[in-house]
Design a protein around this motif. Structure first.
Motif, PDB file in Angstrom:
ATOM      1  N   GLN A 128       0.825  -1.214   0.000  1.00 54.30           N
ATOM      2  CA  GLN A 128       0.000   0.000   0.000  1.00 54.30           C
ATOM      3  C   GLN A 128       0.862   1.268   0.000  1.00 54.30           C
ATOM      4  OE1 GLN A 128      -2.813  -0.126   3.217  1.00 54.30           O
ATOM      5  NE2 GLN A 128      -3.734  -2.080   2.530  1.00 54.30           N
ATOM      6  N   ARG A 129       1.918   1.215   0.776  1.00 56.20           N
ATOM      7  CA  ARG A 129       2.805   2.389   0.820  1.00 56.20           C
ATOM      8  C   ARG A 129       3.487   2.598  -0.531  1.00 56.20           C
ATOM      9  NH1 ARG A 129       7.676   3.421   5.215  1.00 56.20           N
ATOM     10  NH2 ARG A 129       8.393   5.446   4.351  1.00 56.20           N
ATOM     11  N   ALA A 130       3.923   1.512  -1.126  1.00 51.34           N
ATOM     12  CA  ALA A 130       4.559   1.626  -2.447  1.00 51.34           C
ATOM     13  C   ALA A 130       3.565   2.141  -3.481  1.00 51.34           C
ATOM     14  CB  ALA A 130       5.110   0.276  -2.872  1.00 51.34           C
ATOM     15  N   ALA A 131       2.334   1.689  -3.382  1.00 53.50           N
ATOM     16  CA  ALA A 131       1.303   2.148  -4.325  1.00 53.50           C
ATOM     17  C   ALA A 131       1.055   3.641  -4.161  1.00 53.50           C
ATOM     18  CB  ALA A 131       0.012   1.361  -4.106  1.00 53.50           C
ATOM     19  N   ARG A 132       1.031   4.124  -2.935  1.00 59.21           N
ATOM     20  CA  ARG A 132       0.833   5.564  -2.697  1.00 59.21           C
ATOM     21  C   ARG A 132       1.998   6.364  -3.273  1.00 59.21           C
ATOM     22  NH1 ARG A 132      -0.942   3.761   2.458  1.00 59.21           N
ATOM     23  NH2 ARG A 132       1.101   4.320   3.356  1.00 59.21           N
ATOM     24  N   ASP A 133       3.226   5.866  -3.044  1.00 60.98           N
ATOM     25  CA  ASP A 133       4.401   6.566  -3.572  1.00 60.98           C
ATOM     26  C   ASP A 133       4.377   6.586  -5.092  1.00 60.98           C
ATOM     27  OD1 ASP A 133       5.259   7.010  -1.021  1.00 60.98           O
ATOM     28  OD2 ASP A 133       6.869   5.505  -1.036  1.00 60.98           O
ATOM     29  N   GLN A 134       3.998   5.482  -5.703  1.00 59.41           N
ATOM     30  CA  GLN A 134       3.945   5.416  -7.159  1.00 59.41           C
ATOM     31  C   GLN A 134       2.885   6.370  -7.688  1.00 59.41           C
ATOM     32  OE1 GLN A 134       6.122   3.434  -9.072  1.00 59.41           O
ATOM     33  NE2 GLN A 134       5.296   4.782 -10.685  1.00 59.41           N
ATOM     34  N   GLN A 135       1.755   6.452  -6.944  1.00 63.34           N
ATOM     35  CA  GLN A 135       0.694   7.373  -7.362  1.00 63.34           C
ATOM     36  C   GLN A 135       1.175   8.813  -7.299  1.00 63.34           C
ATOM     37  OE1 GLN A 135      -2.831   7.112  -4.945  1.00 63.34           O
ATOM     38  NE2 GLN A 135      -4.126   8.115  -6.468  1.00 63.34           N
ATOM     39  N   ARG A 136       1.922   9.151  -6.259  1.00 60.19           N
ATOM     40  CA  ARG A 136       2.476  10.501  -6.143  1.00 60.19           C
ATOM     41  C   ARG A 136       3.447  10.784  -7.282  1.00 60.19           C
ATOM     42  NH1 ARG A 136       5.414  11.540  -0.850  1.00 60.19           N
ATOM     43  NH2 ARG A 136       5.546  13.637  -1.781  1.00 60.19           N
TER      44      ARG A 136
ATOM     45  N   ALA B 202       2.860  15.600  -9.004  1.00 57.05           N
ATOM     46  CA  ALA B 202       2.767  16.583  -7.926  1.00 57.05           C
ATOM     47  C   ALA B 202       4.133  16.892  -7.335  1.00 57.05           C
ATOM     48  CB  ALA B 202       1.823  16.069  -6.838  1.00 57.05           C
ATOM     49  N   VAL B 203       5.053  15.938  -7.448  1.00 54.12           N
ATOM     50  CA  VAL B 203       6.408  16.153  -6.920  1.00 54.12           C
ATOM     51  C   VAL B 203       7.270  16.654  -8.071  1.00 54.12           C
ATOM     52  CG1 VAL B 203       8.398  15.105  -5.804  1.00 54.12           C
ATOM     53  CG2 VAL B 203       6.088  14.318  -5.251  1.00 54.12           C
ATOM     54  N   THR B 204       7.766  17.865  -7.903  1.00 48.54           N
ATOM     55  CA  THR B 204       8.541  18.494  -8.980  1.00 48.54           C
ATOM     56  C   THR B 204      10.002  18.661  -8.612  1.00 48.54           C
ATOM     57  OG1 THR B 204       7.920  20.673  -8.131  1.00 48.54           O
ATOM     58  CG2 THR B 204       6.513  19.701  -9.870  1.00 48.54           C
ATOM     59  N   SER B 205      10.306  18.675  -7.350  1.00 45.82           N
ATOM     60  CA  SER B 205      11.697  18.867  -6.934  1.00 45.82           C
ATOM     61  C   SER B 205      12.518  17.640  -7.323  1.00 45.82           C
ATOM     62  CB  SER B 205      11.771  19.083  -5.424  1.00 45.82           C
ATOM     63  OG  SER B 205      13.115  18.992  -4.969  1.00 45.82           O
ATOM     64  N   PRO B 206      13.631  17.863  -8.025  1.00 46.39           N
ATOM     65  CA  PRO B 206      14.489  16.739  -8.406  1.00 46.39           C
ATOM     66  C   PRO B 206      14.934  15.906  -7.207  1.00 46.39           C
ATOM     67  CG  PRO B 206      15.106  18.702  -9.600  1.00 46.39           C
ATOM     68  CD  PRO B 206      14.117  19.153  -8.575  1.00 46.39           C
TER      69      PRO B 206
ATOM     70  N   LEU C 200      11.840   9.842  -3.683  1.00 48.19           N
ATOM     71  CA  LEU C 200      10.628   9.055  -3.865  1.00 48.19           C
ATOM     72  C   LEU C 200      10.928   7.796  -4.679  1.00 48.19           C
ATOM     73  CD1 LEU C 200       7.607   9.012  -3.238  1.00 48.19           C
ATOM     74  CD2 LEU C 200       7.209  10.298  -5.358  1.00 48.19           C
ATOM     75  N   GLN C 201      11.709   7.952  -5.744  1.00 46.71           N
ATOM     76  CA  GLN C 201      12.071   6.803  -6.569  1.00 46.71           C
ATOM     77  C   GLN C 201      12.913   5.799  -5.774  1.00 46.71           C
ATOM     78  OE1 GLN C 201      13.982   8.886  -9.783  1.00 46.71           O
ATOM     79  NE2 GLN C 201      12.099   8.935 -11.040  1.00 46.71           N
ATOM     80  N   HIS C 202      13.798   6.327  -4.942  1.00 44.08           N
ATOM     81  CA  HIS C 202      14.634   5.447  -4.104  1.00 44.08           C
ATOM     82  C   HIS C 202      13.773   4.671  -3.103  1.00 44.08           C
ATOM     83  CE1 HIS C 202      17.298   4.440  -0.684  1.00 44.08           C
ATOM     84  NE2 HIS C 202      18.185   4.171  -1.660  1.00 44.08           N
ATOM     85  N   GLU C 203      12.782   5.368  -2.542  1.00 42.09           N
ATOM     86  CA  GLU C 203      11.902   4.709  -1.569  1.00 42.09           C
ATOM     87  C   GLU C 203      11.061   3.626  -2.244  1.00 42.09           C
ATOM     88  OE1 GLU C 203       8.160   5.821   1.354  1.00 42.09           O
ATOM     89  OE2 GLU C 203       9.781   7.287   1.113  1.00 42.09           O
ATOM     90  N   ILE C 204      10.623   3.892  -3.485  1.00 41.31           N
ATOM     91  CA  ILE C 204       9.841   2.894  -4.209  1.00 41.31           C
ATOM     92  C   ILE C 204      10.672   1.635  -4.457  1.00 41.31           C
ATOM     93  CG2 ILE C 204       8.756   2.379  -6.441  1.00 41.31           C
ATOM     94  CD1 ILE C 204       7.778   5.305  -6.499  1.00 41.31           C
ATOM     95  N   VAL C 205      11.940   1.841  -4.832  1.00 41.87           N
ATOM     96  CA  VAL C 205      12.826   0.705  -5.036  1.00 41.87           C
ATOM     97  C   VAL C 205      13.042  -0.054  -3.729  1.00 41.87           C
ATOM     98  CG1 VAL C 205      15.182   0.018  -5.660  1.00 41.87           C
ATOM     99  CG2 VAL C 205      13.988   1.746  -7.026  1.00 41.87           C
ATOM    100  N   SER C 206      13.276   0.674  -2.632  1.00 37.24           N
ATOM    101  CA  SER C 206      13.493   0.040  -1.321  1.00 37.24           C
ATOM    102  C   SER C 206      12.261  -0.745  -0.869  1.00 37.24           C
ATOM    103  CB  SER C 206      13.843   1.101  -0.269  1.00 37.24           C
ATOM    104  OG  SER C 206      15.061   1.736  -0.587  1.00 37.24           O
TER     105      SER C 206
END
Length: 247
Positions: free
Chosen positions: A77-85, A90-94, A100-106
């Motif tokens: 569920q957490r990964a799904a929320r991060d992927q949705q973000r 909505a996230v524009t800061s590099p 966020l991408q690192h957290e999705i991989v983790s």
């Protein structure tokens, strides 16, 4: 003590019936089903203990599996929320995007590890369930064997008890025809002498103690009146004279 020769002979009949009652009691106590049931009951107790342990293990692994699956679901569920973000833009800061991408991989790695845990727990639970099934069948088989042995024992009990009732009735009838004082002496001696209160004098030998009588004792018995109640000098049982006494 004096008693008619016929009454003394009937005392031997009572003795024979008492011996038969002793034999029946011994047979009842010594039925092979007793040992069989005891062994099977011991085995059944052990199997039931093993079954309880297996059921406990199954229950424990079931809770462990539920917890592991919940952990996987939370990460998913957490990964799904991060992927949705991430997909929403909505996230524009590099930097935030990189985090966020690192957290999705983790989270993907974490989910994989947790799913391996779920599989390992499921395997252990399956083994526990197989053990429960096996032990349940073995408990049922052991109980069936006990029931069968108990049925055979009870059938033997019924047969023995019927014969005991028949012999007891016959004894009552014969005993009622014997003088009370003679019967009382016999019962007393029977209790003292291991179940044998009266014995036949056969070929100059007491059939109670299997001792041949001395010549002096035999002469005393020859001289005694037919209605005199004779006692064996060796074992003190009532000694009944018959045509086979060798006097």
């Amino acid at each position: 003590m004096n008693a008619a020769p016929a009454d003394q002979i009937r005392l031997l009949d009572v003795q024979d019936l008492d011996v038969r009652l002793q034999q029946l009691a011994h047979r009842r106590r010594s039925l092979p089903e007793h040992a069989e049931i005891a062994t099977l009951t011991k085995d059944l107790t052990q199997l039931r203990d093993l079954l309880v342990a297996a059921q406990t293990q199954d229950s424990d692994t079931a809770r462990e599996q539920t917890k592991a699956e919940q952990d996987v679901d939370q990460v998913r569920q957490r990964a799904a929320r991060d992927q949705q973000r991430l997909d929403s833009g909505a996230v524009t800061s590099p930097k935030d995007l990189a985090n966020l991408q690192h957290e999705i991989v983790s989270l993907a790695k974490r989910q994989g590890d947790l799913e391996d845990v779920v599989l390992e727990v499921m395997e252990r639970r399956e083994a526990a369930q197989e053990r429960v099934t096996e032990l349940t069948e073995r408990v049922g088989s052991a109980q069936a064997k006990i029931d069968d042995a108990s049925g055979r024992r009870d059938a033997a009990f019924e047969e023995i008890d019927r014969e005991v009732a028949s012999v007891t009735k016959e004894r009552e009838v014969i005993a009622a025809s014997i003088p009370a004082d003679l019967l009382k002496l016999y019962d007393k001696l029977r209790e003292q002498q291991g179940g044998i209160g009266a014995a036949k004098l056969y070929a100059r030998t007491c059939q109670g103690c299997r001792q041949e009588l001395a010549i002096t004792e035999l002469n005393e018995i020859r001289a005694a009146a037919p209605d005199t109640v004779i006692r064996c000098e060796n074992c003190r049982r009532i000694l009944v004279r018959t045509a086979e006494s060798g006097l």
